[in-house]
Write a protein that holds these residues in place. Structure first.
Motif, PDB file in Angstrom:
ATOM      1  N   TYR A  37       0.863  -1.175   0.000  1.00  0.00           N
ATOM      2  CA  TYR A  37       0.000   0.000   0.000  1.00  0.00           C
ATOM      3  C   TYR A  37       0.897   1.222   0.000  1.00  0.00           C
ATOM      4  N   GLU A  38       0.346   2.345  -0.418  1.00  0.00           N
ATOM      5  CA  GLU A  38       1.078   3.601  -0.463  1.00  0.00           C
ATOM      6  C   GLU A  38       0.195   4.715   0.069  1.00  0.00           C
ATOM      7  N   GLY A  39       0.817   5.643   0.747  1.00  0.00           N
ATOM      8  CA  GLY A  39       0.126   6.845   1.167  1.00  0.00           C
ATOM      9  C   GLY A  39       0.550   7.996   0.274  1.00  0.00           C
ATOM     10  N   ALA A  40      -0.390   8.800  -0.135  1.00  0.00           N
ATOM     11  CA  ALA A  40      -0.063   9.955  -0.976  1.00  0.00           C
ATOM     12  C   ALA A  40       0.098  11.180  -0.087  1.00  0.00           C
ATOM     13  N   ASP A  41      -1.012  11.832   0.222  1.00  0.00           N
ATOM     14  CA  ASP A  41      -0.979  13.021   1.068  1.00  0.00           C
ATOM     15  C   ASP A  41      -2.393  13.234   1.589  1.00  0.00           C
ATOM     16  N   ALA A  42      -2.513  13.920   2.686  1.00  0.00           N
ATOM     17  CA  ALA A  42      -3.811  14.277   3.251  1.00  0.00           C
ATOM     18  C   ALA A  42      -4.699  13.063   3.509  1.00  0.00           C
ATOM     19  N   GLY A  43      -4.087  11.941   3.900  1.00  0.00           N
ATOM     20  CA  GLY A  43      -4.856  10.755   4.251  1.00  0.00           C
ATOM     21  C   GLY A  43      -5.264   9.871   3.098  1.00  0.00           C
ATOM     22  N   ILE A  44      -4.805  10.177   1.890  1.00  0.00           N
ATOM     23  CA  ILE A  44      -5.143   9.351   0.737  1.00  0.00           C
ATOM     24  C   ILE A  44      -4.174   8.171   0.694  1.00  0.00           C
ATOM     25  N   VAL A  45      -4.733   6.949   0.719  1.00  0.00           N
ATOM     26  CA  VAL A  45      -3.918   5.733   0.691  1.00  0.00           C
ATOM     27  C   VAL A  45      -4.482   4.771  -0.347  1.00  0.00           C
ATOM     28  N   THR A  46      -3.581   3.986  -0.942  1.00  0.00           N
ATOM     29  CA  THR A  46      -3.968   3.042  -1.985  1.00  0.00           C
ATOM     30  C   THR A  46      -3.397   1.674  -1.656  1.00  0.00           C
ATOM     31  N   VAL A  47      -4.215   0.647  -1.790  1.00  0.00           N
ATOM     32  CA  VAL A  47      -3.757  -0.729  -1.615  1.00  0.00           C
ATOM     33  C   VAL A  47      -3.727  -1.385  -2.997  1.00  0.00           C
ATOM     34  N   TYR A  48      -2.736  -2.258  -3.204  1.00  0.00           N
ATOM     35  CA  TYR A  48      -2.548  -2.933  -4.484  1.00  0.00           C
ATOM     36  C   TYR A  48      -2.698  -4.430  -4.298  1.00  0.00           C
ATOM     37  N   VAL A  49      -3.452  -5.063  -5.189  1.00  0.00           N
ATOM     38  CA  VAL A  49      -3.621  -6.509  -5.168  1.00  0.00           C
ATOM     39  C   VAL A  49      -3.276  -7.064  -6.542  1.00  0.00           C
ATOM     40  N   ILE A  50      -2.784  -8.300  -6.566  1.00  0.00           N
ATOM     41  CA  ILE A  50      -2.465  -8.942  -7.838  1.00  0.00           C
ATOM     42  C   ILE A  50      -3.070 -10.341  -7.863  1.00  0.00           C
ATOM     43  N   GLY A  51      -3.270 -10.840  -9.071  1.00  0.00           N
ATOM     44  CA  GLY A  51      -3.827 -12.165  -9.288  1.00  0.00           C
ATOM     45  C   GLY A  51      -4.346 -12.249 -10.712  1.00  0.00           C
ATOM     46  N   ASP A  52      -5.150 -13.280 -11.001  1.00  0.00           N
ATOM     47  CA  ASP A  52      -5.716 -13.365 -12.338  1.00  0.00           C
ATOM     48  C   ASP A  52      -6.830 -12.317 -12.476  1.00  0.00           C
ATOM     49  N   VAL A  53      -7.207 -12.026 -13.708  1.00  0.00           N
ATOM     50  CA  VAL A  53      -8.129 -10.916 -13.986  1.00  0.00           C
ATOM     51  C   VAL A  53      -9.441 -11.026 -13.218  1.00  0.00           C
ATOM     52  N   SER A  54     -10.093 -12.167 -13.291  1.00  0.00           N
ATOM     53  CA  SER A  54     -11.405 -12.287 -12.652  1.00  0.00           C
ATOM     54  C   SER A  54     -11.304 -12.233 -11.128  1.00  0.00           C
ATOM     55  N   SER A  55     -10.245 -12.818 -10.566  1.00  0.00           N
ATOM     56  CA  SER A  55     -10.060 -12.773  -9.113  1.00  0.00           C
ATOM     57  C   SER A  55      -9.790 -11.354  -8.641  1.00  0.00           C
ATOM     58  N   VAL A  56      -8.952 -10.630  -9.366  1.00  0.00           N
ATOM     59  CA  VAL A  56      -8.641  -9.246  -8.985  1.00  0.00           C
ATOM     60  C   VAL A  56      -9.886  -8.375  -9.096  1.00  0.00           C
ATOM     61  N   GLN A  57     -10.684  -8.578 -10.142  1.00  0.00           N
ATOM     62  CA  GLN A  57     -11.912  -7.779 -10.293  1.00  0.00           C
ATOM     63  C   GLN A  57     -12.864  -8.035  -9.132  1.00  0.00           C
ATOM     64  N   ALA A  58     -13.031  -9.306  -8.765  1.00  0.00           N
ATOM     65  CA  ALA A  58     -13.911  -9.650  -7.636  1.00  0.00           C
ATOM     66  C   ALA A  58     -13.369  -9.068  -6.335  1.00  0.00           C
ATOM     67  N   ALA A  59     -12.058  -9.157  -6.138  1.00  0.00           N
ATOM     68  CA  ALA A  59     -11.440  -8.640  -4.917  1.00  0.00           C
ATOM     69  C   ALA A  59     -11.561  -7.124  -4.831  1.00  0.00           C
ATOM     70  N   VAL A  60     -11.334  -6.437  -5.932  1.00  0.00           N
ATOM     71  CA  VAL A  60     -11.429  -4.974  -5.937  1.00  0.00           C
ATOM     72  C   VAL A  60     -12.870  -4.540  -5.681  1.00  0.00           C
ATOM     73  N   ASP A  61     -13.826  -5.230  -6.270  1.00  0.00           N
ATOM     74  CA  ASP A  61     -15.234  -4.905  -6.025  1.00  0.00           C
ATOM     75  C   ASP A  61     -15.586  -5.070  -4.545  1.00  0.00           C
ATOM     76  N   ALA A  62     -15.167  -6.192  -3.958  1.00  0.00           N
ATOM     77  CA  ALA A  62     -15.451  -6.439  -2.538  1.00  0.00           C
ATOM     78  C   ALA A  62     -14.724  -5.423  -1.660  1.00  0.00           C
ATOM     79  N   GLY A  63     -13.482  -5.116  -1.998  1.00  0.00           N
ATOM     80  CA  GLY A  63     -12.714  -4.135  -1.230  1.00  0.00           C
ATOM     81  C   GLY A  63     -13.313  -2.743  -1.317  1.00  0.00           C
TER      82      GLY A  63
END
Length: 162
Positions: A37-63
């Motif tokens: 994960y990375e923090g940008a500024d002013a509390g903005i943070v991003t998490v990164y996930v990897i995997g196959d396309v359909s798994s990542v899409q499902a994970a990002v939707d749930a997240g």
């Protein structure tokens, strides 16, 4: 240009609680790996996930849903098979093709202990059963001291736990 064989998912939130909820939900929703994960500024943070396309899409939707419930979701996105230069833009992203293990091993770090992050040096130091510092001392040791002690371990041998 070559593309990676995995997909990259990103969930951007405002605040750490929403990010942690998003990462937890993403990891539980599909067969993906939460890599950093990375923090940008002013509390903005991003998490990164990897995997196959359909798994990542499902994970990002749930997240994204979890982040909305806990705090504030700013953005979410999936990149199928990102170009090989895209992961290089993300600090601390572990590409499955570049690293097979999360914990740094002696062979990964000998070439440049000074180039490793303090967290990687601490993980490596903790992997030794007979490291000269206690776990608490490892947690507060300076980078230079850890690098020196790890180099001594490398020269003198020592067993790493598995």
């Amino acid at each position: 240009m070559r593309a990676h064989s995995y997909s990259l998912g990103m969930i951007e939130t405002l605040g750490l609680p929403a990010l942690i909820a998003a990462a937890d939900a993403a990891a539980k929703a599909a067969d993906v790996k939460v890599v950093t994960y990375e923090g940008a500024d002013a509390g903005i943070v991003t998490v990164y996930v990897i995997g196959d396309v359909s798994s990542v899409q499902a994970a990002v939707d749930a997240g994204a849903d979890a982040a909305r419930r806990v705090g504030r979701l700013l953005h979410s996105h999936v990149i199928p098979r990102p170009d090989e230069n895209v992961p290089k833009m993300i600090k601390n992203l572990i590409s499955p093709a570049e690293k097979k293990e999360e914990t740094p091993t002696l062979s990964h770090t000998l070439s440049g202990l000074a180039d490793q992050s303090i967290n990687d040096l601490r993980k490596l130091a903790r992997s030794y059963t007979d490291f000269p510092l206690s776990p608490q001392e490892i947690g507060t040791a300076k980078k230079e001291e850890l690098a020196r002690l790890l180099e001594e371990k490398q020269k003198g041998g020592g067993e790493q736990e598995r």
